[in-house]
Write an enzyme that holds these catalytic residues in place. Structure first.
Site, PDB file in Angstrom:
ATOM      1  N   HIS A  13       6.222  41.050   6.470  1.00 46.16           N
ATOM      2  CA  HIS A  13       6.599  40.659   7.849  1.00 46.16           C
ATOM      3  C   HIS A  13       5.819  39.413   8.251  1.00 46.16           C
ATOM      4  CE1 HIS A  13       7.448  41.809  12.277  1.00 46.16           C
ATOM      5  NE2 HIS A  13       6.808  40.640  12.307  1.00 46.16           N
ATOM      6  N   HIS A  15       6.240  35.154  10.263  1.00 48.81           N
ATOM      7  CA  HIS A  15       7.017  34.135  10.979  1.00 48.81           C
ATOM      8  C   HIS A  15       6.646  32.770  10.407  1.00 48.81           C
ATOM      9  CE1 HIS A  15       8.047  37.121  14.130  1.00 48.81           C
ATOM     10  NE2 HIS A  15       6.888  37.638  13.730  1.00 48.81           N
ATOM     11  N   PHE A  16       7.608  32.115   9.779  1.00 51.83           N
ATOM     12  CA  PHE A  16       7.351  30.780   9.215  1.00 51.83           C
ATOM     13  C   PHE A  16       7.664  29.660  10.211  1.00 51.83           C
ATOM     14  CE2 PHE A  16       7.945  31.939   4.442  1.00 51.83           C
ATOM     15  CZ  PHE A  16       6.577  31.953   4.237  1.00 51.83           C
ATOM     16  N   ARG A  17       8.478  29.977  11.234  1.00 50.49           N
ATOM     17  CA  ARG A  17       9.016  28.924  12.108  1.00 50.49           C
ATOM     18  C   ARG A  17       9.915  27.991  11.278  1.00 50.49           C
ATOM     19  NH1 ARG A  17       7.443  32.588  15.667  1.00 50.49           N
ATOM     20  NH2 ARG A  17       5.301  32.382  16.384  1.00 50.49           N
ATOM     21  N   ASN A  41      13.364  35.091  14.154  1.00 49.58           N
ATOM     22  CA  ASN A  41      13.328  34.728  15.588  1.00 49.58           C
ATOM     23  C   ASN A  41      13.069  33.233  15.798  1.00 49.58           C
ATOM     24  OD1 ASN A  41      10.626  35.077  14.741  1.00 49.58           O
ATOM     25  ND2 ASN A  41       9.932  35.678  16.775  1.00 49.58           N
ATOM     26  N   LYS A  98      16.693  42.531  11.611  1.00 48.15           N
ATOM     27  CA  LYS A  98      15.569  42.758  12.525  1.00 48.15           C
ATOM     28  C   LYS A  98      16.097  43.019  13.918  1.00 48.15           C
ATOM     29  CE  LYS A  98      11.366  42.845  14.068  1.00 48.15           C
ATOM     30  NZ  LYS A  98      10.388  41.784  14.162  1.00 48.15           N
ATOM     31  N   HIS A 135      11.213  46.001  15.973  1.00 48.24           N
ATOM     32  CA  HIS A 135      10.106  45.745  16.898  1.00 48.24           C
ATOM     33  C   HIS A 135      10.153  46.896  17.903  1.00 48.24           C
ATOM     34  CE1 HIS A 135       7.257  43.063  19.145  1.00 48.24           C
ATOM     35  NE2 HIS A 135       7.531  44.002  20.024  1.00 48.24           N
ATOM     36  N   HIS A 173       4.756  46.319  12.448  1.00 50.27           N
ATOM     37  CA  HIS A 173       3.453  46.084  13.086  1.00 50.27           C
ATOM     38  C   HIS A 173       3.068  47.183  14.085  1.00 50.27           C
ATOM     39  CE1 HIS A 173       6.207  44.331  15.965  1.00 50.27           C
ATOM     40  NE2 HIS A 173       6.306  43.194  15.350  1.00 50.27           N
ATOM     41  N   LEU A 218       1.828  40.604  20.191  1.00 47.35           N
ATOM     42  CA  LEU A 218       2.628  41.763  20.588  1.00 47.35           C
ATOM     43  C   LEU A 218       3.107  42.496  19.339  1.00 47.35           C
ATOM     44  CD1 LEU A 218       4.633  40.176  23.531  1.00 47.35           C
ATOM     45  CD2 LEU A 218       2.871  41.960  23.680  1.00 47.35           C
ATOM     46  N   ASP A 246       2.427  39.740  10.058  1.00 44.77           N
ATOM     47  CA  ASP A 246       2.917  39.253  11.351  1.00 44.77           C
ATOM     48  C   ASP A 246       2.307  37.898  11.688  1.00 44.77           C
ATOM     49  OD1 ASP A 246       4.547  39.301  13.568  1.00 44.77           O
ATOM     50  OD2 ASP A 246       3.137  40.435  14.795  1.00 44.77           O
TER      51      ASP A 246
END
Ligand code: NCD
Ligand code: ZN
Length: 344
Positions: A13, A15-17, A41, A98, A135, A173, A218, A246
């Site tokens: 899990h 986030h690479f953007r 996201n 997701k 989530h 998470h 979060l 995360d």
């Protein structure tokens, strides 16, 4: 023990953007993880197979020369996601979907408002042997932010797991004893990821002596009894719990702000910090299962074959890193000493 060699880990899990940020995030993760489940996201979100495939190409293009790092792609569920979207995603090699309750976290505005109407999509995921990544927080503003994970279990998680019995669900998470207990007692096919920050910190580390925006993520850090429960389940070696950093970068000015963004950019130190936690718990023998085996087994993917060695050696996480855009970002654990290091 001053040295430990484990099968090369995966990050289940993160986030690479996108765009030039990938030149920072992809190499940082590829330095020690063989695969990573990439969260969808973005703005706008990765909602279809086509968007996932083009995002995958951009990630692959950002790998350091010679890297075999493999991104594992996901799509983002909205109120409009159809059964056909899931079938198309399956054909494109997307592993999972997701689900963000709308408004629960960073870039979740297009998330799900009516969970009830998504059951055909959940069924389609199960039929196509894809996973549902959740989530798990309610978004009702009258519910205390520290109680939103527990509320989500009671209001939704119990039903999803029961009503779609052959669906593989990852409770992402997790942050509470309630979530750990739920997963421990759940049917087969239910697992959870745990971040380094939720094992290392509790809400005092965010609020005591001043607000520390770089520890704000979060689901929010909880009280120490919850932290202790998470530490206990990873120490137990249960295969239902595995590594998901995360890692979620936000430029410094977005974190140190009147209304700061949620997310800790942990890729620079995550594996070393997990090792530190397992060492503190006197459970280094359980690190490999958590970091390198249980996630692959749960996803039904082959285990990695290469290895990585960590040595007991102190080093300091940088205070700040320059993003490719030139903006500074403060990494998780900035300026603090980490007691394990990857041997190169
Ligand atoms: C994540 C992000 O920044 O994308 N933030 C976070 O605090 N974890 C979103 C998420 O995983 O909730
Ligand atoms: Zn996340």
């Amino acid at each position: 023990m001053n040295e430990i060699t484990i099968i090369k880990p995966d990050d289940w899990h993160l986030h690479f953007r996108d765009q030039d940020m990938l030149l920072e995030t992809v190499p940082a993760t590829a330095r020690c993880f063989e695969r990573a489940v990439v969260m969808p996201n973005l703005v706008p979100p990765v909602t279809t197979a086509e968007l996932a495939l083009s995002y995958k190409e951009r990630i692959l293009a950002a790998r350091p020369a010679g890297s075999t790092f493999t991104p594992l792609m996901t799509i983002y569920l909205t109120d409009k996601t159809s059964v056909e979207d899931i079938q198309d995603a399956k054909k494109a090699g997307v592993l999972a979907a997701k689900m963000y309750p709308a408004g629960a976290t960073t870039n979740s505005d297009s998330g799900v408002n009516s969970l009830e109407s998504l059951y055909p999509v959940f069924e389609a995921l199960a039929e196509n042997d894809m996973l549902l990544l959740i989530h798990g927080e309610v978004t009702q503003k009258h519910i205390d932010i520290f109680d939103r994970e527990k509320e989500f279990i009671d209001q939704h998680m119990v039903n999803i797991v029961k009503r779609v019995p052959n669906l593989k669900v990852v409770f992402e998470h997790i942050t509470t004893k309630d979530a750990a207990d739920f997963v421990l007692n759940a049917r087969e096919g239910v697992a959870a990821t745990i971040t380094p920050q939720h094992l290392l910190l509790n809400r005092n580390d965010m609020l005591d002596g001043g607000v520390r925006p770089h520890n704000y993520c979060l689901p929010i850090l909880k009280r120490s009894t919850h932290q202790e429960a998470l530490r206990a389940v990873v120490k137990s070696g249960s295969p239902k719990f595995f590594l998901g950093t995360d890692s979620a970068p936000h430029a410094r000015h977005r974190k140190e702000s009147d209304c700061g963004c949620a997310g800790c950019y942990s890729a620079w130190s995550a594996l070393e910090l997990y090792t530190q936690v397992f060492d503190e718990l006197d459970a280094l023998d359980k690190l490999e299962g958590f970091a390198s085996l249980y996630g692959a087994d749960f996803y039904g993917l082959p285990r990695n074959t290469e290895v990585v060695t960590l040595v007991r050696e102190a080093w300091d996480v940088p205070e700040s890193i320059a993003l490719p855009s030139g903006e500074p970002i403060v990494p998780f654990f900035a300026g603090k000493s980490v007691s394990w290091k990857i041997k190169t």
